[in-house]
Scaffold this active site. Structure first.
Site, PDB file in Angstrom:
ATOM      1  N   GLY A  33       0.750  -1.026  -0.089  1.00  0.00           N
ATOM      2  CA  GLY A  33       0.208   0.240  -0.274  1.00  0.00           C
ATOM      3  C   GLY A  33       1.460   1.216  -0.486  1.00  0.00           C
ATOM      4  N   LEU A  34       0.089   2.390  -0.378  1.00  0.00           N
ATOM      5  CA  LEU A  34       1.174   3.140   0.038  1.00  0.00           C
ATOM      6  C   LEU A  34       1.886   4.389   0.826  1.00  0.00           C
ATOM      7  CD1 LEU A  34      -2.055   5.479  -2.174  1.00  0.00           C
ATOM      8  CD2 LEU A  34       0.266   4.812  -2.737  1.00  0.00           C
ATOM      9  N   SER A  35       2.056   4.645   0.929  1.00  0.00           N
ATOM     10  CA  SER A  35       3.460   5.706   2.727  1.00  0.00           C
ATOM     11  C   SER A  35       2.266   6.251   3.045  1.00  0.00           C
ATOM     12  CB  SER A  35       3.908   6.638   1.773  1.00  0.00           C
ATOM     13  OG  SER A  35       4.725   7.067   3.074  1.00  0.00           O
ATOM     14  N   GLY A  36       2.249   5.822   4.212  1.00  0.00           N
ATOM     15  CA  GLY A  36       0.746   6.026   5.117  1.00  0.00           C
ATOM     16  C   GLY A  36      -0.538   5.132   5.806  1.00  0.00           C
ATOM     17  N   SER A  37       0.150   3.658   4.691  1.00  0.00           N
ATOM     18  CA  SER A  37      -1.474   3.584   4.208  1.00  0.00           C
ATOM     19  C   SER A  37      -1.859   2.908   5.960  1.00  0.00           C
ATOM     20  CB  SER A  37      -1.865   2.570   2.735  1.00  0.00           C
ATOM     21  OG  SER A  37      -0.468   2.407   3.099  1.00  0.00           O
ATOM     22  N   GLY A  38      -1.084   2.505   6.478  1.00  0.00           N
ATOM     23  CA  GLY A  38      -0.979   1.493   7.823  1.00  0.00           C
ATOM     24  C   GLY A  38      -0.364   0.394   7.456  1.00  0.00           C
ATOM     25  N   LYS A  39       0.651  -0.151   6.846  1.00  0.00           N
ATOM     26  CA  LYS A  39       1.247  -1.177   6.402  1.00  0.00           C
ATOM     27  C   LYS A  39       2.134  -1.210   8.434  1.00  0.00           C
ATOM     28  CE  LYS A  39       3.650  -0.528   3.079  1.00  0.00           C
ATOM     29  NZ  LYS A  39       2.861   1.585   3.016  1.00  0.00           N
ATOM     30  N   SER A  40       3.051  -0.618   8.142  1.00  0.00           N
ATOM     31  CA  SER A  40       3.519  -1.134   9.599  1.00  0.00           C
ATOM     32  C   SER A  40       3.322  -0.505  10.769  1.00  0.00           C
ATOM     33  CB  SER A  40       4.917   0.140   9.937  1.00  0.00           C
ATOM     34  OG  SER A  40       5.677   0.359   8.720  1.00  0.00           O
ATOM     35  N   SER A 107       5.924  -1.823  -1.957  1.00  0.00           N
ATOM     36  CA  SER A 107       5.893  -2.802  -2.853  1.00  0.00           C
ATOM     37  C   SER A 107       4.727  -2.350  -4.051  1.00  0.00           C
ATOM     38  CB  SER A 107       5.504  -4.208  -2.800  1.00  0.00           C
ATOM     39  OG  SER A 107       4.494  -4.580  -1.215  1.00  0.00           O
TER      40      SER A 107
HETATM   41  N1  LIG Z   1      -7.188   1.163   9.784  1.00  0.00           N
HETATM   42  C1  LIG Z   1      -5.853   1.174   9.878  1.00  0.00           C
HETATM   43  N2  LIG Z   1      -5.396   0.358   9.915  1.00  0.00           N
HETATM   44  C2  LIG Z   1      -3.303   0.742  10.892  1.00  0.00           C
HETATM   45  N3  LIG Z   1      -3.441   2.209  10.127  1.00  0.00           N
HETATM   46  C3  LIG Z   1      -4.064   3.029  10.613  1.00  0.00           C
HETATM   47  C4  LIG Z   1      -6.047   2.742  10.152  1.00  0.00           C
HETATM   48  N4  LIG Z   1      -6.314   3.872  10.663  1.00  0.00           N
HETATM   49  C5  LIG Z   1      -5.829   4.912  11.339  1.00  0.00           C
HETATM   50  N5  LIG Z   1      -4.103   4.956  10.493  1.00  0.00           N
HETATM   51  C6  LIG Z   1      -3.248   5.551  10.939  1.00  0.00           C
HETATM   52  O1  LIG Z   1      -2.535   6.089  10.187  1.00  0.00           O
HETATM   53  C7  LIG Z   1      -1.021   5.911   9.965  1.00  0.00           C
HETATM   54  C8  LIG Z   1      -0.644   4.987   9.518  1.00  0.00           C
HETATM   55  O2  LIG Z   1       1.145   4.876   9.271  1.00  0.00           O
HETATM   56  P1  LIG Z   1       1.789   3.731   9.391  1.00  0.00           P
HETATM   57  O3  LIG Z   1       1.359   2.826   9.776  1.00  0.00           O
HETATM   58  O4  LIG Z   1       3.081   4.416   9.549  1.00  0.00           O
HETATM   59  O5  LIG Z   1       2.105   3.907   7.253  1.00  0.00           O
HETATM   60  P2  LIG Z   1       2.873   2.795   6.474  1.00  0.00           P
HETATM   61  O6  LIG Z   1       3.495   1.975   7.438  1.00  0.00           O
HETATM   62  O7  LIG Z   1       2.137   2.459   5.442  1.00  0.00           O
HETATM   63  O8  LIG Z   1       3.490   4.386   5.414  1.00  0.00           O
HETATM   64  C9  LIG Z   1      -0.459   5.495  11.325  1.00  0.00           C
HETATM   65  O9  LIG Z   1      -0.416   6.917  11.985  1.00  0.00           O
HETATM   66  C10 LIG Z   1      -1.944   4.837  11.768  1.00  0.00           C
HETATM   67  O10 LIG Z   1      -2.178   5.847  13.599  1.00  0.00           O
HETATM   68 MG   LIG Z   2       5.438   1.709   7.020  1.00  0.00          MG
END
Ligand SMILES: Nc1ncnc2c1ncn2[C@@H]1O[C@H](COP(=O)(O)OP(=O)(O)O)[C@@H](O)[C@H]1O
Ligand SMILES: [Mg+2]
Length: 198
Positions: A33-40, A107
């Site tokens: 998924g996109l950056s900030g989508s919640g993967k980590s 990815s």
């Molecule tokens: N359903 C959800 N699943 C995962 N993260 C979420 C969700 N809703 C909101 N968030 C928030 O979105 C942000 C995702 O950040 P992060 O996990 O670092 O994204 P990524 O690793 O994809 O770049 C976090 O601040 C998290 O608390």
């Molecule tokens: Mg991440």
């Protein structure tokens, strides 16, 4: 338990034996998924939930891996492909050892994800799409990266100036833009626990 010879023949321990020892199927759970989508966030929450339920697992996070085995790789298409190839190979080894490997990495290219799936085996590979839209990720911008990309400070930023190829047929698509982690996690956990059952 019977003891084997002191120096066993090579390759004498099968994956099935390792899996029986751990009481689960080795798997790769691949969050894209996109950056900030919640993967980590999902990866860490899944790891916590699996460990609490007695499932050995390990997170391979894109940002962490880029600081270690993939230090030196950037964000050009070729480097992104190599980043994912290496992450896929490490995940494959972890799954072979009987663990549930949880990959969290943008990815962005379908072909790279497909290659990882083929190397690992389709039956041990769960593709999970953290499907928050660019707009949702940009509004959230947990690392301030979208602001920097918009300001022209970051090149090749996925969703802004580099492509993201949406997976056509993931094992699970989670709307992490509109739904909370508390809503998404049980769904993810259920899919993973079913796939890990011996
Ligand atoms: N359903 C959800 N699943 C995962 N993260 C979420 C969700 N809703 C909101 N968030 C928030 O979105 C942000 C995702 O950040 P992060 O996990 O670092 O994204 P990524 O690793 O994809 O770049 C976090 O601040 C998290 O608390
Ligand atoms: Mg991440």
């Amino acid at each position: 338990m019977s003891q084997g010879p002191l120096i066993p023949p090579p390759e004498s321990v099968s994956q099935a034996e390792r899996e029986a020892l751990l009481g689960q199927r080795g798997l790769v759970v691949w969050l894209t998924g996109l950056s900030g989508s919640g993967k980590s966030t999902l990866a860490r929450a899944l790891e916590r939930a699996l460990i609490d339920r007695g499932h050995p697992c390990f997170v391979l996070d894109g940002d962490v891996v880029r600081g270690g085995i993939n230090a030196g790789l950037g964000f050009s298409p070729a480097d992104r492909t190599e980043n994912i190839r290496r992450v896929g190979e490490v995940a494959r080894l972890l799954a072979e050892s009987g663990l549930i490997a949880i990959v969290s990495a943008i990815s962005p290219y379908a072909a790279d994800r497909q290659r990882a799936r083929a190397r690992i085996g389709a039956e041990r590979f769960l593709l999970i799409h953290a499907a928050a839209s660019v707009e949702a990720c940009q509004a959230r911008d947990p690392k301030g990266l979208y602001a920097r990309a918009q300001a022209g400070e970051l090149e090749n930023f996925t969703g802004v100036s580099a492509p993201y190829e949406v997976p056509a047929d993931p094992a699970l698509r989670l709307d992490t833009g509109a739904r909370s982690l508390e809503e998404c996690l049980p769904e993810l956990l259920s899919v993973v626990e079913s796939a890990a059952a011996l």
